[in-house]
Scaffold this active site. Structure first.
Site, PDB file in Angstrom:
ATOM      1  CE1 TYR A  62      -3.101  -2.975   0.299  1.00  0.00           C
ATOM      2  CE2 TYR A  62      -3.195  -2.678   2.679  1.00  0.00           C
ATOM      3  CZ  TYR A  62      -3.566  -3.368   1.549  1.00  0.00           C
ATOM      4  OH  TYR A  62      -4.408  -4.438   1.663  1.00  0.00           O
ATOM      5  CE  LYS A 101     -21.141  -0.359   2.057  1.00  0.00           C
ATOM      6  NZ  LYS A 101     -21.041  -1.604   2.851  1.00  0.00           N
TER       7      LYS A 101
END
Length: 340
Positions: A62, A101
């Protein structure tokens, strides 16, 4: 970082899970947004994902994606428990963030994320594909025009069956559970219809052996007098629908992410107070919610916040506060007041 607006938004994806694959496929037709890189902690997995999805570059960490100078913004579909950490780290690396979300697993984390966005001068928004859909844009238009009068009652539900204990949605340590997954949609729709956050919630839940909620039902009380009932479940057949009842009519919607998948993109509007009122079927254009959402995000970055069709930072914090209160009520058996 490349200048947003002079060429397609260069988007990087954190992780190579199924939702990342669906997002990449949805965004593929866009001329305004391009998925330019993907990262996984397993470089072989990242390479395979990139090759399969036609993504030009891949990274084996990442951190490497966040350091990629060609990337303008990050789509963060990591497990719920990693949303806050990696969204903040992305913004610290100079990237804007479209975060799946629920934005975070607590309102405290959501506030910390927006504080970081303000401090760093980056845009952070919560990804709800249904909010970018014409179905929801038309719903907001009708409510704003007073088509059903003053909203009095709201009912929103979302259920889908998950029973495999290895499914990430059923793992408590990564923010699993029906409420944070499906319920975040139902809560966001209720708050959209009410136009504010509730002041009190009462909830009950059924729990899995692992400790996540499998079904949760809650009643929300709003300062303006409206009441809402929301439900979320991993123990039912698929259903997704909402009823908004005002003092002069009603609206029903499926508030879908990707119509026509899940049903036709329509609103059922009834103007008047009698049971003889003939329903009006309001048809809207179908489409992929990931595509609509990503292009709305690009307009936000290029033109300003008024061009974003999703939740505002204030609305996302209100949603997080409501989710916190629902979980607290479901665990304690008592109603919970949300502080102003």
């Amino acid at each position: 970082m490349s200048d947003v607006g002079t060429k397609p938004l260069q988007l990087g994806i954190l992780g190579a899970a199924n939702i990342a694959r669906a997002f990449t496929s949805g965004v593929a037709p866009s001329a305004a947004v391009k998925v330019a890189a993907v990262a996984s902690r397993d470089v072989t997995k990242a390479e395979s994902f990139a090759r399969e999805c036609g993504i030009p570059r891949f990274h084996g960490s990442y951190e490497a994606l966040l350091a990629d100078p060609a990337i303008d913004a990050i789509y963060n579909p990591l497990p719920n428990s990693l949303h806050a950490e990696w969204s903040i780290r992305a913004m610290e690396a100079g990237k804007h963030v479209l975060c799946e979300k629920p934005l975070a697993t607590s309102a405290a984390d959501a506030r910390a994320m927006f504080a970081a966005a303000t401090r760093l001068g980056r845009h952070l928004v919560e990804a709800y594909p249904y909010r970018a859909q014409p179905q929801t844009l038309k719903l907001r238009e009708l409510l704003a025009a007073g088509a059903i009068g003053k909203v009095q009652l709201i009912r929103s539900s979302f259920g889908v069956a998950f029973s495999d204990p290895t499914n990430i949605r059923l793992k408590p340590d990564v923010g699993g559970g029906a409420l944070l997954d499906a319920g975040s949609y139902a809560v966001s729709l209720a708050l959209l219809a009410a136009g504010e956050r509730p002041e009190r919630v009462s909830a009950t839940a059924r729990w899995s052996e692992t400790g996540v909620d499998m079904s949760t039902v809650a009643t929300l009380e709003f300062p303006n007098g409206a009441l809402a009932q929301i439900s979320a479940s991993f123990a039912t057949a698929f259903h997704r629908n909402a009823l908004i009842a005002g003092d002069a009519g009603t609206i029903e919607t499926t508030y879908l992410n990707h119509p026509p998948v899940g049903g036709p993109p329509i609103l059922t509007l009834r103007r008047g107070t009698l049971n003889t009122v003939v329903p009006e079927i309001v048809e809207v254009t179908p489409g992929n919610g990931f595509l609509a959402e990503a292009e709305s995000f690009e307009r936000l970055l290029r033109l300003g916040p008024e061009h974003w069709t999703g939740a505002t930072p204030e609305e996302s914090i209100d949603i997080a506060l409501t989710l916190d209160a629902i979980l607290e009520s479901a665990r304690s058996g008592a109603s919970v007041r949300i502080a102003a």
